[in-house]
Design a protein around this motif. Structure first.
Motif, PDB file in Angstrom:
ATOM      1  N   UNK A  23       3.219   9.653 -13.812  1.00  0.00           N
ATOM      2  CA  UNK A  23       2.860   8.063 -14.145  1.00  0.00           C
ATOM      3  C   UNK A  23       2.582   7.268 -13.523  1.00  0.00           C
ATOM      4  N   UNK A  24       1.290   5.855 -14.035  1.00  0.00           N
ATOM      5  CA  UNK A  24       0.818   5.190 -13.526  1.00  0.00           C
ATOM      6  C   UNK A  24       1.728   4.451 -12.269  1.00  0.00           C
ATOM      7  N   UNK A  25       2.707   4.356 -12.208  1.00  0.00           N
ATOM      8  CA  UNK A  25       3.333   3.491 -11.204  1.00  0.00           C
ATOM      9  C   UNK A  25       4.277   4.499  -9.790  1.00  0.00           C
ATOM     10  N   UNK A  26       4.279   5.908 -11.109  1.00  0.00           N
ATOM     11  CA  UNK A  26       4.363   6.914  -9.820  1.00  0.00           C
ATOM     12  C   UNK A  26       3.331   7.071  -8.347  1.00  0.00           C
ATOM     13  N   UNK A  27       1.997   6.719  -9.636  1.00  0.00           N
ATOM     14  CA  UNK A  27       0.717   7.312  -8.401  1.00  0.00           C
ATOM     15  C   UNK A  27       0.492   6.148  -7.504  1.00  0.00           C
ATOM     16  N   UNK A  28       0.834   4.716  -7.860  1.00  0.00           N
ATOM     17  CA  UNK A  28       0.525   3.612  -7.864  1.00  0.00           C
ATOM     18  C   UNK A  28       1.398   3.419  -6.252  1.00  0.00           C
ATOM     19  N   UNK A  29       2.714   3.877  -6.271  1.00  0.00           N
ATOM     20  CA  UNK A  29       3.641   3.977  -5.044  1.00  0.00           C
ATOM     21  C   UNK A  29       3.341   5.218  -3.543  1.00  0.00           C
ATOM     22  N   UNK A  30       2.440   6.205  -4.428  1.00  0.00           N
ATOM     23  CA  UNK A  30       1.930   6.615  -3.397  1.00  0.00           C
ATOM     24  C   UNK A  30       0.208   6.033  -2.460  1.00  0.00           C
ATOM     25  N   UNK A  31      -0.086   5.150  -3.153  1.00  0.00           N
ATOM     26  CA  UNK A  31      -1.265   4.750  -2.389  1.00  0.00           C
ATOM     27  C   UNK A  31      -0.692   3.043  -1.715  1.00  0.00           C
ATOM     28  N   UNK A  32      -1.734   2.786  -0.799  1.00  0.00           N
ATOM     29  CA  UNK A  32      -1.806   1.198  -0.323  1.00  0.00           C
ATOM     30  C   UNK A  32      -3.322   1.051  -0.239  1.00  0.00           C
ATOM     31  N   UNK A  33      -3.143  -0.365  -1.532  1.00  0.00           N
ATOM     32  CA  UNK A  33      -4.945  -1.135  -1.825  1.00  0.00           C
ATOM     33  C   UNK A  33      -4.677  -2.264  -1.054  1.00  0.00           C
ATOM     34  N   UNK A  34      -6.170  -2.055  -0.266  1.00  0.00           N
ATOM     35  CA  UNK A  34      -6.853  -3.143   0.806  1.00  0.00           C
ATOM     36  C   UNK A  34      -8.271  -3.356   0.137  1.00  0.00           C
ATOM     37  N   UNK A  35      -8.456  -4.513   0.596  1.00  0.00           N
ATOM     38  CA  UNK A  35     -10.322  -4.691   0.693  1.00  0.00           C
ATOM     39  C   UNK A  35     -10.342  -4.818   1.745  1.00  0.00           C
ATOM     40  N   UNK A  36     -12.215  -4.286   1.583  1.00  0.00           N
ATOM     41  CA  UNK A  36     -12.612  -4.488   2.251  1.00  0.00           C
ATOM     42  C   UNK A  36     -14.283  -4.614   2.169  1.00  0.00           C
ATOM     43  N   UNK A  37     -14.748  -5.729   3.313  1.00  0.00           N
ATOM     44  CA  UNK A  37     -15.567  -6.103   2.863  1.00  0.00           C
ATOM     45  C   UNK A  37     -17.030  -5.725   3.369  1.00  0.00           C
ATOM     46  N   UNK A  38     -18.003  -5.918   2.768  1.00  0.00           N
ATOM     47  CA  UNK A  38     -19.892  -5.472   2.833  1.00  0.00           C
ATOM     48  C   UNK A  38     -20.144  -5.224   4.193  1.00  0.00           C
ATOM     49  N   UNK A  39     -19.947  -4.399   4.514  1.00  0.00           N
ATOM     50  CA  UNK A  39     -20.492  -3.106   5.845  1.00  0.00           C
ATOM     51  C   UNK A  39     -20.073  -3.324   6.677  1.00  0.00           C
ATOM     52  N   UNK A  40     -18.424  -3.737   6.259  1.00  0.00           N
ATOM     53  CA  UNK A  40     -17.689  -2.189   7.141  1.00  0.00           C
ATOM     54  C   UNK A  40     -17.424  -0.959   7.173  1.00  0.00           C
ATOM     55  N   UNK A  41     -17.150  -0.132   8.298  1.00  0.00           N
ATOM     56  CA  UNK A  41     -16.779   0.764   8.368  1.00  0.00           C
ATOM     57  C   UNK A  41     -15.601   1.182   8.229  1.00  0.00           C
ATOM     58  N   UNK A  42     -15.848   2.188   7.444  1.00  0.00           N
ATOM     59  CA  UNK A  42     -14.032   2.694   6.689  1.00  0.00           C
ATOM     60  C   UNK A  42     -13.748   3.714   6.547  1.00  0.00           C
ATOM     61  N   UNK A  43     -14.461   5.166   7.277  1.00  0.00           N
ATOM     62  CA  UNK A  43     -14.511   6.476   8.328  1.00  0.00           C
ATOM     63  C   UNK A  43     -15.691   6.668   8.821  1.00  0.00           C
ATOM     64  N   UNK A  44     -15.577   6.874   9.302  1.00  0.00           N
ATOM     65  CA  UNK A  44     -16.308   7.078  10.273  1.00  0.00           C
ATOM     66  C   UNK A  44     -16.038   9.264  11.498  1.00  0.00           C
ATOM     67  N   UNK A  45     -17.640   9.636  11.252  1.00  0.00           N
ATOM     68  CA  UNK A  45     -17.973  11.375  10.978  1.00  0.00           C
ATOM     69  C   UNK A  45     -17.002  11.558  11.980  1.00  0.00           C
ATOM     70  N   UNK A  46     -16.567  12.755  12.124  1.00  0.00           N
ATOM     71  CA  UNK A  46     -14.922  13.680  13.339  1.00  0.00           C
ATOM     72  C   UNK A  46     -13.456  12.966  13.236  1.00  0.00           C
ATOM     73  N   UNK A  47     -13.658  11.410  12.121  1.00  0.00           N
ATOM     74  CA  UNK A  47     -12.177  10.857  12.003  1.00  0.00           C
ATOM     75  C   UNK A  47     -11.523  11.904  11.797  1.00  0.00           C
ATOM     76  N   UNK A  48     -10.134  12.267  12.186  1.00  0.00           N
ATOM     77  CA  UNK A  48      -8.796  13.381  12.249  1.00  0.00           C
ATOM     78  C   UNK A  48      -8.292  12.627  11.100  1.00  0.00           C
ATOM     79  N   UNK A  49      -8.048  11.903  10.066  1.00  0.00           N
ATOM     80  CA  UNK A  49      -7.728  11.335  10.085  1.00  0.00           C
ATOM     81  C   UNK A  49      -7.949  12.234   7.653  1.00  0.00           C
ATOM     82  N   UNK A  50      -6.800  11.895   7.217  1.00  0.00           N
ATOM     83  CA  UNK A  50      -6.998  12.856   5.852  1.00  0.00           C
ATOM     84  C   UNK A  50      -6.917  12.346   4.633  1.00  0.00           C
ATOM     85  N   UNK A  51      -6.032  10.589   4.663  1.00  0.00           N
ATOM     86  CA  UNK A  51      -6.569  10.030   3.301  1.00  0.00           C
ATOM     87  C   UNK A  51      -7.013  10.603   2.474  1.00  0.00           C
TER      88      UNK A  51
END
Length: 233
Positions: A23-51
């Motif tokens: 349900x929506x509450x279970x999915x919400x608990x799986x996630x971390x919500x954050x804010x980003x600003x225009x121009x901010x790099x969220x991921x870089x090519x070749x990063x080894x993260x998997x989220x």
């Protein structure tokens, strides 16, 4: 918006709608919500993260840079979209960089939880497969355009992609806000001057109208014919 308590991620992401076993509450608990600003790099090519990242609000750009700094833009992903799913599925490094085009609210989910969702619901797995096929088709089309079309035709094709689907079935389309001439150039592997020259040509032909941060195509059928090989006079 920075708290799972203020948004239902399940309802905010169309791909997640219809998942029955969480349900929506279970999915919400799986996630971390954050804010980003225009121009901010969220991921870089070749990063080894998997989220996996889910766009609650805003727009991001998928792009990369050559060794000499030349920028290449692949696409934009907006509210309701997802990115990072390739690495979550195959565990390999990121295939592109992601930058925030606007201020945005984004939820991240671990690859483990994302794969748990896939395994739990066959219908979700099918929708994800359709989503990935759509991405693959889009990339295949771009590869074809780079190899087979002139810069002029590539620009026409990109403008048609930017047009709203419903409007693109008619005669007129307004793109607003429109990408800058530089942004259009990074999408079709050319330089800003070539884009400016061709847009001005379309204006002189009576096919386009340029205004501040908008492009209006007044003769979509003629532009489509140009992409297919019937060049504009």
């Amino acid at each position: 918006m920075t708290s799972q308590d203020k948004v239902s991620i399940k309802h905010a992401i169309p791909l997640f709608e219809g998942i029955d076993k969480f349900d929506e509450f279970q999915i919400n608990r799986m996630c971390l919500v954050t804010g980003v600003t225009a121009g901010e790099t969220i991921l870089k090519r070749n990063d080894e993260t998997t989220d996996v990242f889910l766009i609650i609000d805003g727009t991001v750009s998928v792009r990369d840079y050559s060794i000499d700094g030349k920028e290449v833009s692949y696409s934009e992903i907006s509210t309701g979209g997802i990115f990072g799913e390739f690495a979550a599925i195959d565990g390999r490094p990121r295939s592109a960089s992601i930058e925030a085009k606007t201020d945005a609210t984004i939820a991240s989910m671990s690859a483990k939880d994302f794969r748990k969702l896939i395994a739990s619901d066959g219908a979700f797995g099918l929708r994800l497969a359709e989503h990935l096929v759509s991405k693959a088709r889009g990339l295949s089309q771009r590869v074809f355009e780079y190899g087979a079309l002139s810069v002029r035709q590539r620009l026409h094709a990109e403008i048609l992609r930017l047009c709203d689907t419903e409007a693109a079935n008619g005669e007129v389309c307004t793109i607003s806000p429109a990408p800058s001439h530089y942004e259009l150039a990074t999408r079709i592997a050319t330089h800003r001057e070539a884009v400016t020259k061709e847009l001005n040509r379309l204006v002189s032909q009576g096919i386009a109208r340029l205004e501040r941060r908008s492009i209006t195509i007044t003769d979509l059928p003629r532009l489509r014919r140009a992409v297919s090989g019937d060049d504009l006079a």
